[in-house]
Motif scaffolding. Sequence first.
Motif, PDB file in Angstrom:
ATOM      1  N   ALA A 142      -7.089   3.777  -4.686  1.00 50.05           N
ATOM      2  CA  ALA A 142      -8.082   3.999  -3.632  1.00 50.05           C
ATOM      3  C   ALA A 142      -8.104   5.472  -3.283  1.00 50.05           C
ATOM      4  O   ALA A 142      -7.065   6.069  -3.004  1.00 50.05           O
ATOM      5  CB  ALA A 142      -7.751   3.157  -2.404  1.00 50.05           C
ATOM      6  N   TRP A 190      -9.397  -4.039   0.918  1.00 48.96           N
ATOM      7  CA  TRP A 190      -9.269  -4.245  -0.514  1.00 48.96           C
ATOM      8  C   TRP A 190      -7.955  -4.952  -0.848  1.00 48.96           C
ATOM      9  O   TRP A 190      -7.938  -5.921  -1.614  1.00 48.96           O
ATOM     10  CB  TRP A 190      -9.346  -2.912  -1.266  1.00 48.96           C
ATOM     11  CG  TRP A 190      -9.285  -3.113  -2.745  1.00 48.96           C
ATOM     12  CD1 TRP A 190      -8.162  -3.247  -3.510  1.00 48.96           C
ATOM     13  CD2 TRP A 190     -10.390  -3.271  -3.628  1.00 48.96           C
ATOM     14  NE1 TRP A 190      -8.502  -3.464  -4.828  1.00 48.96           N
ATOM     15  CE2 TRP A 190      -9.857  -3.490  -4.921  1.00 48.96           C
ATOM     16  CE3 TRP A 190     -11.765  -3.231  -3.457  1.00 48.96           C
ATOM     17  CZ2 TRP A 190     -10.673  -3.668  -6.035  1.00 48.96           C
ATOM     18  CZ3 TRP A 190     -12.582  -3.414  -4.566  1.00 48.96           C
ATOM     19  CH2 TRP A 190     -12.033  -3.632  -5.833  1.00 48.96           C
ATOM     20  N   GLN A 191      -6.874  -4.486  -0.279  1.00 53.64           N
ATOM     21  CA  GLN A 191      -5.571  -5.068  -0.602  1.00 53.64           C
ATOM     22  C   GLN A 191      -5.515  -6.535  -0.193  1.00 53.64           C
ATOM     23  O   GLN A 191      -5.053  -7.384  -0.956  1.00 53.64           O
ATOM     24  CB  GLN A 191      -4.454  -4.261   0.085  1.00 53.64           C
ATOM     25  CG  GLN A 191      -3.066  -4.528  -0.463  1.00 53.64           C
ATOM     26  CD  GLN A 191      -2.474  -5.822   0.062  1.00 53.64           C
ATOM     27  OE1 GLN A 191      -2.629  -6.161   1.234  1.00 53.64           O
ATOM     28  NE2 GLN A 191      -1.774  -6.540  -0.805  1.00 53.64           N
ATOM     29  N   ALA A 247      -9.039   0.384   2.987  1.00 49.86           N
ATOM     30  CA  ALA A 247      -7.930   0.192   2.047  1.00 49.86           C
ATOM     31  C   ALA A 247      -7.277  -1.168   2.258  1.00 49.86           C
ATOM     32  O   ALA A 247      -6.980  -1.890   1.297  1.00 49.86           O
ATOM     33  CB  ALA A 247      -6.902   1.307   2.210  1.00 49.86           C
ATOM     34  N   VAL A 297       0.857  -1.181   0.000  1.00 53.19           N
ATOM     35  CA  VAL A 297       0.000   0.000   0.000  1.00 53.19           C
ATOM     36  C   VAL A 297       0.895   1.233   0.000  1.00 53.19           C
ATOM     37  O   VAL A 297       1.705   1.415   0.914  1.00 53.19           O
ATOM     38  CB  VAL A 297      -0.938   0.035   1.223  1.00 53.19           C
ATOM     39  CG1 VAL A 297      -1.770   1.320   1.223  1.00 53.19           C
ATOM     40  CG2 VAL A 297      -1.846  -1.196   1.255  1.00 53.19           C
ATOM     41  N   MET A 337     -12.508   4.765  -0.181  1.00 54.35           N
ATOM     42  CA  MET A 337     -12.255   4.467   1.232  1.00 54.35           C
ATOM     43  C   MET A 337     -13.252   5.167   2.150  1.00 54.35           C
ATOM     44  O   MET A 337     -13.340   4.844   3.334  1.00 54.35           O
ATOM     45  CB  MET A 337     -10.838   4.910   1.610  1.00 54.35           C
ATOM     46  CG  MET A 337      -9.734   4.274   0.818  1.00 54.35           C
ATOM     47  SD  MET A 337      -8.109   4.858   1.341  1.00 54.35           S
ATOM     48  CE  MET A 337      -8.164   6.596   0.831  1.00 54.35           C
ATOM     49  N   VAL A 393      -3.012   4.561  -2.452  1.00 58.43           N
ATOM     50  CA  VAL A 393      -4.015   5.231  -1.627  1.00 58.43           C
ATOM     51  C   VAL A 393      -3.844   6.734  -1.803  1.00 58.43           C
ATOM     52  O   VAL A 393      -2.775   7.277  -1.530  1.00 58.43           O
ATOM     53  CB  VAL A 393      -3.875   4.834  -0.146  1.00 58.43           C
ATOM     54  CG1 VAL A 393      -4.656   5.772   0.747  1.00 58.43           C
ATOM     55  CG2 VAL A 393      -4.339   3.401   0.061  1.00 58.43           C
TER      56      VAL A 393
END
Length: 458
Positions: A121, A309-310, A306, A87, A186, A319
Amino acid sequence: MRHMTLRRSASLALAVTALLGPATAAGAAARPQAAPSSAAAAAATTAPDRAVVAGLDRYAHRLRGTRPGGSSADLEAFGKATRGASVVGVGEVSHGSGDVFALKDRLLRHLVTREGFSAFAMEINWSAAARIDAYVRTGEGDLRQIMRDEFQDAYGLLDTEEYLRLFSWVREHNRTAAQQVRIVGMDFSDVDPEQYDRLLAWAERNTPALVPELRERYAALRALRGGVAERLAAYGALPLAERKRMAEDAGAAYRLLEGAGTRDPRVLQDARVISQMATSYAFDSDDPAQALAANRHRDRTMAENAVWWQRNTGGRIVVSAHDGHITYEAALPHVYPVTMGADLRELIGKEYLAVGTSAYGGAYRARTATGVGTFTFAAAPGSNEYVLDQVRHRDFYVDLREARRDPALTGWLDTARPTFMIPGRYPYQTAWPLALGRGYDIVMHLHDVGASVPVPRP
């Protein structure tokens, strides 16, 4: 981080945070500052500052500019610095500077095509991103209309030509790419009616026994009519007791699906986001402690979304949010006690990389009491931006983890100095104390930024 009048409800406390408009900030109106002359700049550079600038020069990588397209050879060192991170948070010094948005577009393209990233994101609503995501995957809908529908109220600052260009590039990339790039939201201050419909349709197919209670639990929320701006206003105008009941119902609906053993992670996430939204409106913004708790809830929840999702896709994710969310340390602890960046570091450790953006001066768009205006800013002596701007490159980036190895830089990186955190609401204070080395892993510095360009309305 975002705007609005705070008196009516806790939902408005959330609204203030959504685009970094610190309504409880003590600072007075942000006033445009004249850029110092070169002679004044030279006189203000102390001997220690010169040592710092010389050190930064050694680690600075020149940026050829912010405009996307063309060679990205200047970003090779940046891409290398992101390896090992799942991320990467890319901040923005303001929500209204077009060059910052354009730079994000450049960075995303490089990270997608050279480093294998597969999602972008944003600090936008989960349901808004679902519509944009459908467009970039399939071409469904009219992108300009989707942005016009979803980027309303404070989110209207994102209805820009720069983001139109970014989403359009993602769509073109996805036409032929083996790995599609997804758009993720997000945030959660509004839920589109389609999200409830999607969830209930799934329940009718898979757990029909739950449908009557789900409909009952979501009835008050689904009764909010109109577009994004109208729903935000209607929700915020409800009595606090009613908003608390809606939060209890949304939480109960999520637990009902979870307890039934629902195995579709997207369905559970849709229900979770609805509960996140309803919870945010159940804070009492007239109580300072509750307003602070609402901001805390939001940063933590954006981080969790976030990471959700990852973890559920296994892909690497960019992000995108305001610097005030991306940073590890809160520059405004009286408004944002713990940042999304700090939460991401807690949740996934060094898999999170924080990239701040910095600008010496320029222009930005922000919301006012009567609409949206364009305002100017310039760094003052003693600020982080003032020192960064003395590096030999006009635009550049520095890996602060590497720079920390230089003894001349360690103390400077760890010392809090005025740093631009420009809100989405004008007038408000624009600079707050932050130690760059404790706030970010990488800083992207731009000498001059122009205001973002709104997408023309028909």
